[in-house]
Design a protein around this motif. Structure first.
Motif, PDB file in Angstrom:
ATOM      1  N   GLU A  50      19.534  81.079 -29.194  1.00 43.71           N
ATOM      2  CA  GLU A  50      18.411  80.180 -28.890  1.00 43.71           C
ATOM      3  C   GLU A  50      18.905  78.873 -28.294  1.00 43.71           C
ATOM      4  N   HIS A  51      20.044  78.393 -28.807  1.00 42.04           N
ATOM      5  CA  HIS A  51      20.598  77.124 -28.319  1.00 42.04           C
ATOM      6  C   HIS A  51      22.093  77.302 -28.042  1.00 42.04           C
ATOM      7  N   PRO A  52      22.444  77.944 -26.919  1.00 39.60           N
ATOM      8  CA  PRO A  52      23.857  78.160 -26.614  1.00 39.60           C
ATOM      9  C   PRO A  52      24.582  76.837 -26.393  1.00 39.60           C
ATOM     10  N   THR A  53      25.819  76.781 -26.834  1.00 38.21           N
ATOM     11  CA  THR A  53      26.598  75.533 -26.722  1.00 38.21           C
ATOM     12  C   THR A  53      27.870  75.698 -25.897  1.00 38.21           C
ATOM     13  N   ARG A  54      28.315  76.948 -25.752  1.00 33.73           N
ATOM     14  CA  ARG A  54      29.524  77.202 -24.963  1.00 33.73           C
ATOM     15  C   ARG A  54      29.153  78.165 -23.838  1.00 33.73           C
ATOM     16  N   ILE A  55      28.797  77.562 -22.706  1.00 36.22           N
ATOM     17  CA  ILE A  55      28.249  78.319 -21.584  1.00 36.22           C
ATOM     18  C   ILE A  55      29.280  78.424 -20.458  1.00 36.22           C
ATOM     19  N   ILE A  56      29.350  79.594 -19.856  1.00 40.42           N
ATOM     20  CA  ILE A  56      30.160  79.805 -18.660  1.00 40.42           C
ATOM     21  C   ILE A  56      29.229  80.221 -17.532  1.00 40.42           C
ATOM     22  N   SER A  57      29.416  79.628 -16.355  1.00 39.97           N
ATOM     23  CA  SER A  57      28.634  80.021 -15.182  1.00 39.97           C
ATOM     24  C   SER A  57      29.553  80.182 -13.985  1.00 39.97           C
ATOM     25  N   ASP A  68      20.988  68.065 -18.293  1.00 40.85           N
ATOM     26  CA  ASP A  68      21.954  67.471 -19.217  1.00 40.85           C
ATOM     27  C   ASP A  68      22.642  68.501 -20.109  1.00 40.85           C
ATOM     28  N   VAL A  69      22.957  69.655 -19.545  1.00 43.66           N
ATOM     29  CA  VAL A  69      23.729  70.679 -20.243  1.00 43.66           C
ATOM     30  C   VAL A  69      25.007  70.905 -19.446  1.00 43.66           C
ATOM     31  N   LYS A  70      26.150  70.823 -20.121  1.00 47.76           N
ATOM     32  CA  LYS A  70      27.432  70.923 -19.428  1.00 47.76           C
ATOM     33  C   LYS A  70      28.152  72.211 -19.841  1.00 47.76           C
ATOM     34  N   PRO A  71      28.291  73.165 -18.929  1.00 49.66           N
ATOM     35  CA  PRO A  71      29.062  74.379 -19.239  1.00 49.66           C
ATOM     36  C   PRO A  71      30.517  74.040 -19.551  1.00 49.66           C
ATOM     37  N   VAL A  72      31.188  74.966 -20.244  1.00 51.88           N
ATOM     38  CA  VAL A  72      32.608  74.740 -20.543  1.00 51.88           C
ATOM     39  C   VAL A  72      33.485  75.212 -19.390  1.00 51.88           C
ATOM     40  N   ILE A  73      33.010  76.223 -18.645  1.00 54.65           N
ATOM     41  CA  ILE A  73      33.732  76.730 -17.476  1.00 54.65           C
ATOM     42  C   ILE A  73      32.718  76.943 -16.359  1.00 54.65           C
ATOM     43  N   ALA A  74      33.103  76.579 -15.143  1.00 55.68           N
ATOM     44  CA  ALA A  74      32.201  76.755 -14.001  1.00 55.68           C
ATOM     45  C   ALA A  74      32.996  77.108 -12.753  1.00 55.68           C
ATOM     46  N   SER A  75      32.296  77.603 -11.757  1.00 50.41           N
ATOM     47  CA  SER A  75      32.922  77.974 -10.496  1.00 50.41           C
ATOM     48  C   SER A  75      33.624  76.779  -9.862  1.00 50.41           C
ATOM     49  N   LEU A 113      27.350  82.240 -24.172  1.00 52.40           N
ATOM     50  CA  LEU A 113      26.463  82.667 -23.090  1.00 52.40           C
ATOM     51  C   LEU A 113      27.235  82.617 -21.774  1.00 52.40           C
ATOM     52  N   ILE A 114      27.116  83.683 -20.993  1.00 47.09           N
ATOM     53  CA  ILE A 114      27.664  83.714 -19.639  1.00 47.09           C
ATOM     54  C   ILE A 114      26.499  83.932 -18.679  1.00 47.09           C
ATOM     55  N   VAL A 115      26.432  83.103 -17.636  1.00 48.90           N
ATOM     56  CA  VAL A 115      25.404  83.244 -16.604  1.00 48.90           C
ATOM     57  C   VAL A 115      26.119  83.553 -15.302  1.00 48.90           C
ATOM     58  N   THR A 116      25.759  84.673 -14.689  1.00 49.52           N
ATOM     59  CA  THR A 116      26.500  85.129 -13.513  1.00 49.52           C
ATOM     60  C   THR A 116      25.585  85.447 -12.335  1.00 49.52           C
ATOM     61  N   ILE A 117      26.120  85.263 -11.154  1.00 54.98           N
ATOM     62  CA  ILE A 117      25.450  85.665  -9.920  1.00 54.98           C
ATOM     63  C   ILE A 117      26.038  86.974  -9.403  1.00 54.98           C
ATOM     64  N   TYR A 125      31.617  91.031 -18.157  1.00 53.27           N
ATOM     65  CA  TYR A 125      31.269  89.799 -18.868  1.00 53.27           C
ATOM     66  C   TYR A 125      30.502  90.098 -20.150  1.00 53.27           C
ATOM     67  N   SER A 126      29.652  91.115 -20.106  1.00 55.03           N
ATOM     68  CA  SER A 126      28.815  91.444 -21.264  1.00 55.03           C
ATOM     69  C   SER A 126      29.634  91.853 -22.475  1.00 55.03           C
ATOM     70  N   LYS A 127      30.856  92.317 -22.234  1.00 58.53           N
ATOM     71  CA  LYS A 127      31.722  92.690 -23.353  1.00 58.53           C
ATOM     72  C   LYS A 127      32.325  91.459 -24.029  1.00 58.53           C
ATOM     73  N   ILE A 128      32.237  90.319 -23.349  1.00 54.68           N
ATOM     74  CA  ILE A 128      32.793  89.081 -23.901  1.00 54.68           C
ATOM     75  C   ILE A 128      31.729  88.278 -24.648  1.00 54.68           C
ATOM     76  N   ALA A 129      30.534  88.196 -24.068  1.00 49.82           N
ATOM     77  CA  ALA A 129      29.459  87.385 -24.651  1.00 49.82           C
ATOM     78  C   ALA A 129      28.131  87.824 -24.036  1.00 49.82           C
ATOM     79  N   PRO A 130      27.001  87.451 -24.641  1.00 54.38           N
ATOM     80  CA  PRO A 130      25.699  87.729 -24.010  1.00 54.38           C
ATOM     81  C   PRO A 130      25.689  87.192 -22.585  1.00 54.38           C
ATOM     82  N   THR A 131      25.290  88.038 -21.644  1.00 54.38           N
ATOM     83  CA  THR A 131      25.399  87.693 -20.231  1.00 54.38           C
ATOM     84  C   THR A 131      24.058  87.850 -19.532  1.00 54.38           C
ATOM     85  N   VAL A 132      23.708  86.838 -18.755  1.00 57.54           N
ATOM     86  CA  VAL A 132      22.483  86.848 -17.972  1.00 57.54           C
ATOM     87  C   VAL A 132      22.867  86.910 -16.500  1.00 57.54           C
TER      88      VAL A 132
END
Length: 311
Positions: A50-57, A68-75, A113-117, A125-132
């Motif tokens: 509901e409130h992800p805190t460690r996001i990768i995009s 005002d949300v800062k991913p931990v890893i980004a492109s 949470l991982i958000v991918t294009i 990615y889905s094997k590592i964390a919930p992925t959108v």
């Protein structure tokens, strides 16, 4: 008899509540886990915190930063966007040396949470964390922004940002239309020995120019890339005059020598070039269409067109 049944039901109810609470608040290792929610994605329903805190995009970044949300890893490409430079301190660049190095980096980061294009990487990615997975170009820019904000419970912040942006665009619309009048606007981009042209579906501020302000492109662009669904077209130098508007926005891919275009007689004979109605842009910035970048592009457009007010 009935008393015993009621007591048994009461005990079972308490037991069920305890199990439910444990499932919601405790993880297998005894630590506290996150409450989950189901979201609709371009890969079907996915359970995410509901409130992800460690996001990768691996692509979308400005959408998160705008609420005002800062991913931990980004492109690294998004991190190199000059329009985002004041927001990205502390974000780790995605390791793109190889697929294996990327997956290793993601796993070590322990994302929730991982958000991918990138559809091809979705299963990994889905094997590592919930992925959108968010399909590129499937939604208008504002809807993509709203959707990403909803993943982190920031819908109101996104709506506020969009409302403020819309006010800016609308307040200048008539002025810009009056300045441009019946003249056309085009977007040209120089790559190694190639020229790209695009309309309103491929970033570079086209959605502002054509969709929001209603400006017109040359017919060759308007028909397929504004009114139609084509995102871009690669054209020859000889065909360039057909795609060149009375105003031209042009960018150059980083590391490319544009001389084969800008030193050509065809380029220098274009009315927009002869009349000084060209706006050079930094391709590394304008390739993005997140809300922060769009806001900066709108400011650049306003400053550019205002030079020709009354002329």
């Amino acid at each position: 008899m009935h008393i015993h049944i009621r007591k048994l039901l009461a005990i079972l109810a308490v037991f069920a509540m305890t199990l439910g609470f444990a499932a919601c608040s405790a993880s297998p290792d005894g630590g506290e886990s996150t409450k989950m929610k189901t979201v609709q994605t371009d890969k079907g329903e996915v359970e995410i915190p509901e409130h992800p805190t460690r996001i990768i995009s691996d692509y979308y970044l400005g959408e998160f930063l705008a609420v005002d949300v800062k991913p931990v890893i980004a492109s690294p490409y998004a991190l190199n966007n000059p329009y985002l430079k004041d927001y990205v301190e502390g974000i780790e660049p995605m390791n793109i040396t190889s697929s294996e190095s990327t997956l290793e980096q993601f796993a070590e980061a322990k994302p929730d949470l991982i958000v991918t294009i990138t559809e091809a990487d979705y299963e990994k990615y889905s094997k590592i964390a919930p992925t959108v997975y968010i399909q590129d170009g499937k939604r208008p820019d504002k809807e993509t922004f709203r959707y990403i904000a909803s993943l982190v419970g920031k819908e109101q912040a996104a709506d506020d940002y969009i409302a403020k942006f819309n006010d800016k665009i609308e307040s200048r619309k008539q002025e810009i239309q009056d300045i441009v009048g019946n003249q056309t606007v085009s977007i040209l981009e120089v790559w190694p020995q190639e020229i790209y042209t695009m309309g309103s579906h491929f970033a570079r501020g086209g959605s502002i120019l054509y969709d929001m302000w209603g400006l017109k492109a040359p017919e060759a662009i308007q028909k397929d890339m504004v009114d139609g669904d084509e995102q871009y077209k690669v054209i020859s130098l000889e065909a360039m005059p057909e795609y060149a508007g009375d105003f031209i926005l042009y960018g150059v891919l980083d590391g490319t020598d544009p001389a084969f275009v800008t030193s050509s007689n065809l380029w220098n004979a274009l009315p927009a070039v002869k009349n000084g109605k060209t706006l050079p842009y930094e391709q590394v910035s304008w390739m993005h269409r997140d809300p922060i970048t769009l806001n900066a592009q709108a400011d650049a457009f306003i400053a550019f067109f205002e030079q020709f007010k009354g002329k």
